[in-house]
Design a protein around this motif. Sequence first.
Motif: not given
Length: 171
Positions: A38-41, A69-73, A79-84, A137-138
């Motif tokens: 990912t792009a970071g936790i 975590v941060n993911l790259q769209c 980069v955006y935050g996403s809940k796993l 992104h959503p």
Amino acid sequence: MSNFELPDRVNPYQLADKLSRLEGVIGAKRLKRLDESTAGIDESAQVSLGFDRDESGRRLISGHVTAIVNLQCQRCLQVYGSKLDGEFTLALVYNDEMAKALPAHLDALLLLPDALLDVADIVEEELLLSLPMHAMHPEGECRIETQFGTDESTGSPDKAPNPFDVLKVLK
């Protein structure tokens, strides 16, 4: 859930015999493969693990894990935050024959009875399986323009000269 840091290693066979439950967090430093994927936790993973036996006497580990975590769209490359969020049920087995005999709703975890289980490994595996196939992104939050309208200039474009007009002179 508590903010108690879960231990590095546990004996799942003993915990299943005692019908134990572990709740707490796994620090981001212990989730190296997830961090690389990912792009970071953003923060520690929240974990709830239940060690139990089913009606057939199989030892089970059931769990629920969440992490941000941060993911790259893949559309706009921002980069955006996403809940796993993931849930799992694993059956403890110590040979391939036991694994093949499991019902379809159970996944096998191959581990000898006297071996210790690295808690972060199973949490990290589930979080990796929870990653989206395509990180985006959503809907409506992406910064890239996906709808393109007509050009605002209302005038007609100038007619470009025809390159074959030169051949008319040769007749």
